[in-house]
Design an enzyme around this catalytic site. Structure first.
Site, mmCIF file in Angstrom:
data_model
loop_
_atom_site.group_PDB
_atom_site.id
_atom_site.type_symbol
_atom_site.label_atom_id
_atom_site.label_comp_id
_atom_site.label_asym_id
_atom_site.label_seq_id
_atom_site.Cartn_x
_atom_site.Cartn_y
_atom_site.Cartn_z
ATOM 1 N N SER A 240 0.838 -1.210 0.000
ATOM 2 C CA SER A 240 0.000 0.000 0.000
ATOM 3 C C SER A 240 0.868 1.252 0.000
ATOM 4 C CB SER A 240 -0.915 0.014 1.234
ATOM 5 O OG SER A 240 -1.819 -1.063 1.199
ATOM 6 N N GLU A 312 2.567 6.013 2.782
ATOM 7 C CA GLU A 312 2.980 5.008 3.754
ATOM 8 C C GLU A 312 4.393 4.527 3.450
ATOM 9 O OE1 GLU A 312 1.620 0.473 4.982
ATOM 10 O OE2 GLU A 312 0.114 1.930 4.360
#
Length: 322
Positions: A240, A312
């Protein structure tokens, strides 16, 4: 590197106390799941905790900044490489379990891969880590990022964490406190940011009876299969790209999907056609391609929704100071 790599290597070799590899001009692309990036001028891969401690102290004494890298599953290394030292933890991978006062816990060194610990649990009939089956990377990285998989975060299983202070090499133990953790946040990003995770104890539960054992195996297998169906393993990636934000009302991947950004390509980097929150390396991606694509997505989302997506993945700089 503007440091004398050969001299540093000679110092380690002369001491004879460092157990592990000392590598020069080491390809970092091969040490990340993205398969992107240049070389590290100096990479140390200790085989035990005393050698890790020695590496930290020697680099500090020589005035050489460094970065700790585990499985490389959440980082992007710059194309020009790293002009500072890298300490790899992947040889620090011992695992054991024991029962103390009625509680069973798993002890893992920081370089253990998530695959290693989930397979260990399956071999010894231990439950509690099934949600993390198939997650790339290592224990150290998962704790640092407080990895979350299928509605379960790593902090939910933490008992304690042993660490080294990055400047002095002194050892300490952190005991779990829920106030220190949040979604994709850990104390090793804040109050313990100058510390290196070396080992952790996780609560697990003994599985008794064939039904419990099989249920655990099926659950872990199901999560791995779900990852495969979602294309997690089809191309090199860092998982992600953006964190989710509850205030946005929907996951980041869904926001990107609804804006029609799946499939967007810059150079060799591409938003996965099957998942908006994945950027994949189609074969020849550069770090600059990934960074540009991340910034393009952020700009598109902010322009059309007002939301600011927070990455992230971590983009390493080519230089670093102490």
């Amino acid at each position: 590197m503007y440091y004398n790599v050969r001299k540093i290597t000679e110092n380690f070799n002369m001491q004879g106390n460092f157990q592990g590899q000392i590598l020069q001009d080491e390809s970092m692309a091969e040490r990340t799941t993205f398969k992107i990036g240049g070389k590290a001028d100096l990479l140390l891969e200790p085989m035990d905790i005393p050698s890790l401690k020695l590496a930290i102290l020697e680099l500090n004494n020589a005035g050489i900044p460094f970065v700790i890298v585990g499985g490389g599953s959440n980082i992007v290394v710059p194309d020009q490489g790293l002009r500072y030292a890298v300490i790899s933890t992947r040889a620090l991978c011992s695992i054991s379990h024991q029962e103390v006062e009625g509680e069973t816990y798993l002890s893992c060194q920081c370089g253990c891969t998530i695959q290693q610990i989930t397979e260990y649990c399956q071999k010894h009939n231990l439950g509690g880590l099934e949600n993390f089956a198939g997650l790339p990377g290592t224990v150290g990285g998962a704790l640092y990022m407080n990895a979350r998989c299928y509605d379960k975060s790593f902090n939910q299983i933490v008992k304690s964490i042993n660490f080294l202070e990055e400047k002095t090499g002194s050892e300490g133990t952190y005991f779990y406190d829920s106030a220190d953790w949040d979604y994709k946040k850990s104390p090793f990003q804040t109050s313990l940011a100058s510390s290196v995770i070396i080992e952790a104890d996780f609560f697990v539960k003994p599985l008794v009876g064939k039904t419990d054992i099989q249920d655990s195996l099926d659950k872990a297998s199901g999560f791995i299969q779900d990852r495969k169906q979602k294309g997690h393993f089809d191309y090199p990636s860092a998982g992600s790209v953006f964190k989710n934000n509850r205030e946005f009302g929907k996951p980041s991947g869904q926001i990107i999907d609804q804006l029609g950004l799946k499939g967007m390509t810059l150079g060799g980097a591409k938003v996965a056609p099957w998942h908006g929150n994945f950027i994949i390396n189609t074969g020849n991606a550069l770090a600059k391609d990934v960074k540009a694509l991340v910034e393009r997505i952020q700009a598109e989302v902010k322009s059309k929704t007002g939301f600011v997506l927070e990455p992230e993945i971590i983009f390493l700089s080519d230089t670093k100071t102490l």
